[in-house]
Enzyme design. Structure first.
Site, PDB file in Angstrom:
ATOM      1  N   LYS A 112     -57.636 -12.086  -8.864  1.00 16.30           N
ATOM      2  CA  LYS A 112     -56.866 -11.643  -7.556  1.00 16.30           C
ATOM      3  C   LYS A 112     -55.324 -12.351  -7.674  1.00 16.30           C
ATOM      4  CE  LYS A 112     -59.747  -9.334  -4.478  1.00 16.30           C
ATOM      5  NZ  LYS A 112     -60.199  -9.181  -2.995  1.00 16.30           N
ATOM      6  N   LYS A 195     -61.572  -1.206 -11.244  1.00 14.79           N
ATOM      7  CA  LYS A 195     -62.458  -0.856 -10.276  1.00 14.79           C
ATOM      8  C   LYS A 195     -61.397   0.045  -9.106  1.00 14.79           C
ATOM      9  CE  LYS A 195     -63.312  -4.256  -6.837  1.00 14.79           C
ATOM     10  NZ  LYS A 195     -64.161  -5.008  -5.978  1.00 14.79           N
ATOM     11  N   LYS A 198     -59.713  -0.765  -2.257  1.00 20.53           N
ATOM     12  CA  LYS A 198     -58.933  -0.507  -1.182  1.00 20.53           C
ATOM     13  C   LYS A 198     -57.504  -0.633  -1.004  1.00 20.53           C
ATOM     14  CE  LYS A 198     -62.689  -2.627   1.784  1.00 20.53           C
ATOM     15  NZ  LYS A 198     -62.765  -4.128   1.062  1.00 20.53           N
TER      16      LYS A 198
END
Ligand code: AQP
Length: 337
Positions: A112, A195, A198
């Site tokens: 991230k 993946k 959102k």
């Protein structure tokens, strides 16, 4: 009684990945011998900046998705994390128990934070200590986890063990992972190696539970594939899957939506052009998601109903969390004058 805790970040709209990989399993777990707590982890969401004007609505939308997918607030506790201050209070104690070296090994932080590690928030780095607090503030015995969360659950067990040994107590349980059958990992519609997420900047990369039938049809029609027809068998190896990631991803979504195996999907569609398969996939996606989307929209037109459920959930959660935090303060020697 076995107790389950699980959370979802209100960092955007809920995706088909969240639904197939987590939420629909959470709904099933309610029918088993578990007491379930399901949490909109808004404190986790703000480890990456969230627009303060959008966050309340995102939290309501994620709650609406859980309720519409069959999570019953009468049997499960449904609440948002920031409404139960004990999560953050225990997280601070765990920040003092967990070691910097443990955090340095967390792959999710590396993914991230990416190349801008020095610029990532301290909260993103400490995320797993807050997750340990989310679980242990309820002494949860089980946590349903996908592959991506296994490392964090391992850290939760390490925190529990170190707390118990530092303070010479047998207080926190070693929470067990709960693996519910084959984990579904839904990948991006634009890039089969990433993946579905959102927070992906491209809305075309994901199907949102709130999308209407036309939007779903458009996204599936434009989903990336390769020039070959539908594979005639499931991939025999990781290499074979990696050679056609988008093709196997769409087959996997179809399989998950219809509760079939990849082999059955290959038997049914193998050799067909993707245009035909995409039509069939759209039909099942709309059939499965339609009723969920309709109920989500109804709930979102009644934000007071959602807020009342979250308020009651927070009260119920606090009833479990508050005495546990008091005991932890006593164990640690924090004065409660
Ligand atoms: N693509 C996916 N396939 C299967 N399961 C998935 N989950 C998420 N994406 C997929 C599962 O959903 C649960 C809740 O996830 P989360 O909100 O805690 O965070 P996440 O895993 O980081 O999900 P997102 O959608 O990718 O959010 P952002 O973009 O904010 O990082 C978890 O059980 C997760 O495994």
């Amino acid at each position: 009684m076995k107790r389950i805790f699980s959370g979802i970040q209100p960092s955007g709209g809920v995706t088909l990945g969240n639904y197939l990989g987590a939420i629909r399993n959470w709904a099933k777990l309610q029918q088993e011998d578990y007491h379930c707590l399901y949490c909109m982890v808004d404190l986790h969401a703000i480890t990456v900046f969230q627009d303060p004007k959008a966050l309340p609505q995102q939290t309501r939308e994620v709650t609406a998705a859980l309720l519409a997918a069959g999570i019953d607030p009468k049997t499960s506790i449904v609440f948002n994390q920031s409404a139960v201050a004990e999560h953050a209070q225990l997280a601070w104690i765990f920040n003092c128990v967990a070691r910097v070296g443990w955090m340095n090994r967390m792959t999710q932080f590396k993914e991230k934070a990416g190349k801008h590690r020095e610029n990532a928030s301290l909260g993103l780095y400490a995320y797993p200590a807050l997750m340990a607090a989310d679980i242990l503030i309820y002494k949860a015995t089980h946590v349903p986890v996908g592959d991506d969360q296994k490392q964090h659950l391992e850290l939760t067990r390490d925190v529990a063990q170190k707390f118990n040994s530092d303070y010479g107590v047998d207080y926190f349980p070693l929470t067990e992972p709960l693996i519910y059958g084959a984990a579904t990992r839904v990948m991006s519609l634009r890039d089969g190696s990433k993946k579905m997420s959102k927070s992906d900047p491209s809305d075309m990369s994901r199907i949102n539970l709130i999308d209407d039938a036309d939007t779903i049809a458009g996204k599936i029609r434009k989903a990336k594939t390769d020039p070959e027809p539908v594979p005639v068998a499931p991939p025999a190896s990781d290499e074979e899957r990696a050679a056609r990631p988008e093709a196997y991803n769409l087959m996997g979504i179809y399989a998950a939506l219809t509760d079939k195996s990849l082999a059955e999907v290959a038997d049914e569609f193998g050799g067909a052009p993707f245009s035909a398969f995409k039509g069939a996939l759209t039909d099942v996606a709309v059939a499965v998601m339609g009723p969920i989307t309709a109920e989500m929209r109804r709930l979102m037109d009644h934000p007071d109903e959602i807020d009342a459920i979250l308020r009651r959930g927070a009260e119920d959660a606090r009833e479990i969390a508050a005495p546990i935090l008091r005991e932890v303060y006593d164990i640690v020697g924090l004065l409660r004058p």
